[in-house]
Design an enzyme around this catalytic site. Structure first.
Site, mmCIF file in Angstrom:
data_model
loop_
_atom_site.group_PDB
_atom_site.id
_atom_site.type_symbol
_atom_site.label_atom_id
_atom_site.label_comp_id
_atom_site.label_asym_id
_atom_site.label_seq_id
_atom_site.Cartn_x
_atom_site.Cartn_y
_atom_site.Cartn_z
ATOM 1 N N LYS A 226 120.183 19.039 21.390
ATOM 2 C CA LYS A 226 119.573 19.172 22.709
ATOM 3 C C LYS A 226 120.367 18.365 23.714
ATOM 4 O O LYS A 226 120.931 17.313 23.377
ATOM 5 C CB LYS A 226 118.125 18.656 22.687
ATOM 6 C CG LYS A 226 117.463 18.560 24.070
ATOM 7 C CD LYS A 226 116.149 17.811 24.010
ATOM 8 C CE LYS A 226 115.616 17.561 25.421
ATOM 9 N NZ LYS A 226 114.362 16.783 25.421
ATOM 10 N N GLU B 191 113.163 26.608 36.427
ATOM 11 C CA GLU B 191 112.432 25.383 36.107
ATOM 12 C C GLU B 191 112.906 24.221 36.971
ATOM 13 O O GLU B 191 112.098 23.426 37.463
ATOM 14 C CB GLU B 191 112.605 25.041 34.630
ATOM 15 C CG GLU B 191 111.848 23.780 34.221
ATOM 16 C CD GLU B 191 112.015 23.437 32.751
ATOM 17 O OE1 GLU B 191 112.168 22.229 32.441
ATOM 18 O OE2 GLU B 191 112.004 24.358 31.916
ATOM 19 N N GLU C 85 106.018 10.577 34.074
ATOM 20 C CA GLU C 85 106.395 10.063 32.763
ATOM 21 C C GLU C 85 106.454 8.538 32.737
ATOM 22 O O GLU C 85 107.284 7.926 33.407
ATOM 23 C CB GLU C 85 107.744 10.636 32.331
ATOM 24 C CG GLU C 85 108.106 10.325 30.892
ATOM 25 C CD GLU C 85 108.967 11.388 30.254
ATOM 26 O OE1 GLU C 85 109.290 11.234 29.063
ATOM 27 O OE2 GLU C 85 109.315 12.374 30.933
ATOM 28 N N GLU D 29 111.971 20.850 21.487
ATOM 29 C CA GLU D 29 112.461 19.905 22.487
ATOM 30 C C GLU D 29 111.564 18.678 22.542
ATOM 31 O O GLU D 29 112.030 17.534 22.615
ATOM 32 C CB GLU D 29 112.500 20.591 23.859
ATOM 33 C CG GLU D 29 112.945 19.694 24.995
ATOM 34 C CD GLU D 29 112.789 20.344 26.367
ATOM 35 O OE1 GLU D 29 112.812 19.593 27.352
ATOM 36 O OE2 GLU D 29 112.626 21.579 26.439
#
Length: 433
Positions: A188, A415, A233, A277
């Site tokens: 990733k 996105e 986050e 992910e």
């Protein structure tokens, strides 16, 4: 190698920091953000979520460090400053006494570096408890009496332009990353893009903060040294021996139709691409915290976090601290996580440097605050923009996406566009009625 600019003095050469915290009774209807005066982009600080948190203004002390050892240099500086500080704290909560706000460059090679700012005045709120801290290097700092600051200035006309790469060029970079992943070079990588902004009037940080807080109440609305945003986050929180971290990875854009969004949330929770992910990101956080914590709690499955513009797969990781590691040092151990870099980290980081064609600056780096005990909160600088230090009518906005083997470049561009919406809307929002 780490360097400290000559404008930031060695704490040993300074008079001791003097800090006083007292309880505060604000005006009726006051909010933390409404108390901010016009201190300018670099001297306005914020860490606010759902009305609670900290805001500050002025600059009693600051320091900037660069290079691989930038976290350690800031940690050493703050420990030295805190050890010699003269503190009178009548409230005694996390965030009282002297507080340093910080933002850290994503990459060690970034010339922007990492900065801690100790505001002259900090106002805090936790539920019904309010306080004000005044800090200076004078023996008797004047006690502040914050009042609602009044109107803020709109940025006027706003023009957006492509940053380092156009959307089509960035989609090409995503395609190249997918090819490298499918070839087995890595699992990733998180690729970011930037957007250039020019405004008619200098950007008033308070304008951005108030609009971000209105629209994204479940995020932490932050400002440190000209970096402004609303992050969902929480990289790490340390409070009285408990360590927590919120991991977000896996995103889908909302439509505004509640029934349709519920169906999208269900599809996100079943998406093998997004679950993969997310698993990488959770594993990287749990592995980094494990050496410092016992009784680790890592949920087996994520939940879907609903924000006003997007939905994320989310997992809250928690543990009990077993040593005296500060919140900043914990943030250093977590950075860069798979949520902003990739897996394996060294390979993903090299690919980021190759494909992004930009300096992320402090985007995707830790941002937050720490008190003298080491308690504090550090988020990841997402959904954010940086006001240029030499021109307050220019900003750079940033957004990134996690790329795995099943990623589709066009979908990743969409996105990233969704993740740019919070800052774009905050800049162009009409005045409040």
């Amino acid at each position: 190698m780490t360097s400290l600019p000559t404008s930031d003095p060695d704490p040993a050469a300074l008079a001791p920091l003097v800090s006083r915290t007292v309880a505060l009774t604000p005006e009726a209807g006051a909010t933390l953000l409404s108390l901010l005066p016009d201190a300018g982009p670099r001297d306005t600080t914020s860490w606010v979520r759902r009305g609670d948190g900290l805001v500050g203004w002025g600059r009693a002390l600051s320091v900037t460090a660069r290079g691989e050892d930038r976290f350690a240099a800031l940690e050493s500086w703050w420990r030295s400053v805190s050890a010699s500080a003269v503190v009178r704290d009548e409230v005694d909560l996390p965030g009282t006494g002297p507080v340093a706000f910080g933002s850290i460059s994503y990459a060690a090679r970034s010339p922007i570096g990492a900065t801690l700012v100790v505001p002259s005045v900090v106002v805090g709120r936790r539920g019904d408890q309010w306080w004000v801290t005044t800090t200076s290097t004078d023996s008797l700092p004047a006690q502040a009496d914050p009042e609602v600051a009044g109107d803020v200035t709109a940025p006027g006309g706003v023009a957006f332009a492509d940053g380092s790469l156009s959307p089509a060029e960035w989609a090409g970079a995503v395609g190249e990353a997918v090819s490298r992943i499918q070839a087995g070079e890595l699992d990733k990588v998180v690729l970011a893009r930037d957007l250039d902004v020019r405004t008619e009037s200098p950007v008033d940080v308070r304008w951005l903060l108030s609009r971000l807080a209105e629209r994204y109440e479940s995020t932490w609305v932050f400002a440190v040294d000209g970096l402004v945003g609303a992050t969902p986050e929480m990289l790490v929180r340390r409070e009285k021996g408990l360590v927590t971290s919120r991991v977000l990875a896996g995103t889908i854009r909302r439509t505004g139709d509640d029934e349709h969004d519920l169906a999208l949330a269900a599809s996100l929770a079943r998406s093998s691409k997004d679950l993969e992910e997310h698993e990488y990101a959770v594993r990287s956080v749990a592995d980094a915290l494990a050496p410092h914590c016992s009784s680790m709690n890592v949920p087996e499955a994520p939940f879907v976090l609903h924000l006003s513009n997007v939905m994320h797969l989310a997992t809250d990781v928690a543990g009990v601290l077993t040593d005296d590691t500060s919140s900043l040092a914990l943030a250093a151990s977590l950075h860069p996580s798979a949520a902003v870099c990739g897996t394996p980290t060294p390979v993903a980081d090299e690919l980021i440097a190759e494909l992004e064609h930009m300096d992320r600056g402090r985007y995707a780096g830790p941002v937050g605050w720490m008190d003298a005990s080491g308690d504090g909160e550090w988020g990841i600088a997402l959904r954010c923009g940086a006001i240029h230090h030499d021109d307050a009518q220019r900003m750079s906005l940033y957004a990134g996406c996690g790329i795995v083997a099943g990623s589709v470049p066009e979908a990743e561009v969409a996105e990233s566009d969704a993740k740019l919406i919070p800052m774009r809307d905050a800049l162009t929002a009409p005045p409040q009625s």
